[in-house]
Design an enzyme around this catalytic site. Structure first.
Site, short mmCIF file in Angstrom:
data_model
loop_
_atom_site.label_atom_id
_atom_site.label_comp_id
_atom_site.label_asym_id
_atom_site.label_seq_id
_atom_site.Cartn_x
_atom_site.Cartn_y
_atom_site.Cartn_z
N LYS A 1 -4.27 55.83 8.14
CA LYS A 1 -2.90 55.32 8.13
C LYS A 1 -2.27 55.58 9.50
O LYS A 1 -2.56 56.60 10.13
CB LYS A 1 -2.06 56.06 7.08
CG LYS A 1 -2.33 55.66 5.63
CD LYS A 1 -1.38 56.42 4.70
CE LYS A 1 -1.69 56.18 3.23
NZ LYS A 1 -1.49 54.80 2.78
N ARG B 1 -7.32 53.99 -6.92
CA ARG B 1 -7.99 53.24 -8.01
C ARG B 1 -9.38 53.78 -8.29
O ARG B 1 -9.87 53.67 -9.40
CB ARG B 1 -8.00 51.74 -7.66
CG ARG B 1 -8.80 51.37 -6.47
CD ARG B 1 -8.42 50.01 -5.90
NE ARG B 1 -7.13 50.04 -5.20
CZ ARG B 1 -6.55 48.99 -4.64
NH1 ARG B 1 -7.12 47.80 -4.71
NH2 ARG B 1 -5.39 49.10 -4.02
N1 BES Z 1 -0.93 56.17 -1.62
C1 BES Z 1 -0.95 54.85 -1.12
C2 BES Z 1 0.21 54.00 -1.63
C3 BES Z 1 1.59 54.47 -1.28
C4 BES Z 1 2.14 54.19 -0.06
C5 BES Z 1 2.35 55.13 -2.22
C6 BES Z 1 3.42 54.61 0.23
C7 BES Z 1 3.62 55.55 -1.95
C8 BES Z 1 4.18 55.29 -0.72
C9 BES Z 1 -2.25 54.16 -1.49
O1 BES Z 1 -3.36 54.96 -1.62
C10 BES Z 1 -2.55 53.15 -0.43
O2 BES Z 1 -2.71 53.55 0.69
N2 BES Z 1 -2.57 51.89 -0.81
C11 BES Z 1 -2.81 50.83 0.09
C12 BES Z 1 -3.84 49.93 -0.54
C13 BES Z 1 -4.45 48.93 0.42
C14 BES Z 1 -5.32 49.64 1.44
C15 BES Z 1 -5.30 47.95 -0.36
C16 BES Z 1 -1.50 50.07 0.27
O3 BES Z 1 -0.72 49.96 -0.66
O4 BES Z 1 -1.27 49.63 1.40
ZN ZN Z 2 -4.41 55.32 0.22
#
Ligand code: BES
Ligand code: ZN
Ligand code: ZN
Length: 472
Positions: A250, A321
């Site tokens: 990230k 997931r």
């Molecule tokens: N933990 C994150 C989602 C999240 C982001 C929750 C900000 C709360 C606040 C999750 O694991 C994630 O990174 N999801 C990605 C998925 C994508 C890579 C398909 C997302 O939502 O961008």
């Molecule tokens: Zn994630």
């Protein structure tokens, strides 16, 4: 009872009238009044301006309760009085208001030094018993119940807010073991460590946890106080103690210590259910792992096996997931539940879609599923955990098909419908005959402007989960 670790807990007493008490009284002011504390004829008042109250919806009314606490804290008022009939008129039923008082009083102070003149929490509220509908006995029952819920909300938020240097997967397990030690909490906790995870072939949890020095765990809480023949509710909460995205790093993982919020809500809900002595069988599965980029991390194009399906990794940041799917496959085979609820800060996409006012809800696209969703939304309105249903059609499943494995952990349309493809992925691991609800709580992980809540976790949807145990 002392609350050394729970300084936000409010004590209550009930009085017939309090004119002589010399403590501030809550007053619901006319349209033009602002929220303020003033003194008149020697009496102090906490005045809450009711501008636009004819248009107040249920959320605004909850906020009125929170504004009372907010103003009291800001003004150093530790004890005030409020009449039961007046808040019934302006806020709503007593039990709802008491929960909102507790929710607004909370702050994450576990790592703060207590100020010399103490915390600014409200310590006590005197309820003036002047209502026709609520007599002393019903008021007392509401106080008792809301106190247990408040304690659960505090635990849920402390767990969600805990920084990762204080909350590794094992720290989470240890904390819950401690919480469940008390004899009034009839929960049997256990956990799977790395070797057990290997034995049970829980490759999703293992893969996600590989990159971290803090090894993953699967925490299992069994609360079996329902009839022996009753099938259990299976609750599954995402417990990523930190999510830096892994190899798909990230750019800014701020607040990703809260990616364990689903786990926090599920664990605290089961403990609360136990304290309320609800007669229900519940199994809670809490996969705990830290998703980190390192030389040991799982990678893009790795293929792992979850349940009876193979999964190719398209993005290591779509880790939630994977750990949830492992728990779903494992839990359904072992316990054959009749309801399955997944709770997770699963996608930023849910937040983008809904804009922070409610959590995303997904169910099977069947007539049973749709009526289940209606029930959940209705219960959530009552408990203050608002849900909004998003579509999940059989055509969405086509978007998570793998090229070299059965499934892929990201959708073929990229960011489009990201919350939906995440739900579609989970759905592959849920029996279609089981009533399943997936709550993507990312939009409600932290409050939005105007929520009148301390920064950090909101506590949603813990109270909804407790209500489900009572009502399903
Ligand atoms: N933990 C994150 C989602 C999240 C982001 C929750 C900000 C709360 C606040 C999750 O694991 C994630 O990174 N999801 C990605 C998925 C994508 C890579 C398909 C997302 O939502 O961008
Ligand atoms: Zn994630
Ligand atoms: Zn995550």
């Amino acid at each position: 009872m002392t609350h050394a670790n729970t300084p936000w807990m409010i004590g209550f007493d009930i009085k017939k009238d309090t004119i002589s008490l010399g403590i501030p009284h809550v007053l619901f002011g006319a349209e033009d009044k602002r929220d303020e504390i003033f003194t008149e004829a020697g009496l102090r008042y906490i005045c809450i301006g009711m501008k636009g109250s004819d248009k107040h919806d249920a959320v605004d009314r909850r906020h009125v309760a929170r504004r009372i606490i907010e103003l009291a804290k800001k003004s150093g008022v530790k004890h005030f009085a409020i009449s039961v009939s007046s808040f019934e008129k302006h806020i709503g039923p007593l039990d709802r208001m008491l929960i909102e008082f507790a929710r607004a009083n909370y702050e994450h102070v576990a790592h703060k030094t207590k100020p010399k003149d103490g915390w600014d929490f409200v310590e006590k509220i005197t309820l003036i018993d002047d209502s026709i509908e609520w007599n002393q006995a019903t008021i007392n029952a509401a106080i008792l119940r809301s106190g247990i819920l408040a304690q659960g909300l505090g635990l849920a938020r402390d767990l969600a807010n805990a920084p990762t240097n204080y909350m590794s997967p094992q720290d989470f397990v240890s904390r819950i073991f401690k919480e469940t030690q008390s004899p009034d909490v009839r929960i049997k906790p256990m956990y799977l460590g790395e070797d057990d995870l290997q034995t049970e072939k829980l490759e999703g949890i293992l893969a996600v946890g590989k990159g971290s020095v803090n090894p993953p765990r699967l925490l299992i809480l069994r609360y079996l106080q329902g009839p022996a023949e009753q099938k259990p509710i299976l609750l599954v909460g995402k417990g990523i103690v930190f999510d830096d995205g892994g190899v798909n790093l990230k750019t800014d993982p701020t607040d990703m210590h809260m990616d364990k919020s689903g786990a926090a809500m599920v664990a605290a809900a089961v403990i609360t259910v136990a304290r309320l002595k609800i007669e229900r069988n519940i199994i809670a599965l809490i996969p705990l792992a830290e998703n980190r980029a390192s030389g040991r991390s799982y990678r893009q194009n790795d293929i792992i096996t979850i349940g009876d399906k193979t999964v190719e990794i398209g993005n290591t940041d779509a880790e939630g997931r994977l750990v949830l799917a492992d728990a779903l496959a494992y839990g359904q085979k072992r316990w054959v539940p009749d309801y399955v609820i997944t709770v997770a800060t699963l996608t930023g996409a849910a937040h983008i879609a809904l804009g922070g006012t409610c959590s995303a809800l997904f169910v099977h696209d069947t007539s049973f599923g749709v009526s289940f969703a209606k029930d959940l939304i209705e219960i959530g309105e009552r408990t203050g955990d608002r849900l909004w249903r998003l579509p999940l059609e059989k055509r969405h499943a086509a978007q998570i098909k793998g090229k070299h494995a059965d499934l892929k952990n990201i959708g073929s349309l990229g960011r489009y419908g990201g919350a939906i493809t995440a739900a579609a992925f989970l759905q592959q691991f849920v029996d279609e005959k089981v009533d399943w609800a997936h709550i993507d709580m990312a939009p409600r992980m932290t409050p939005i402007e105007g929520d009148h809540l301390a920064s950090g976790a909101t506590g949603e949807p813990m109270c909804l989960l407790v209500a489900l145990a009572e009502e399903l």
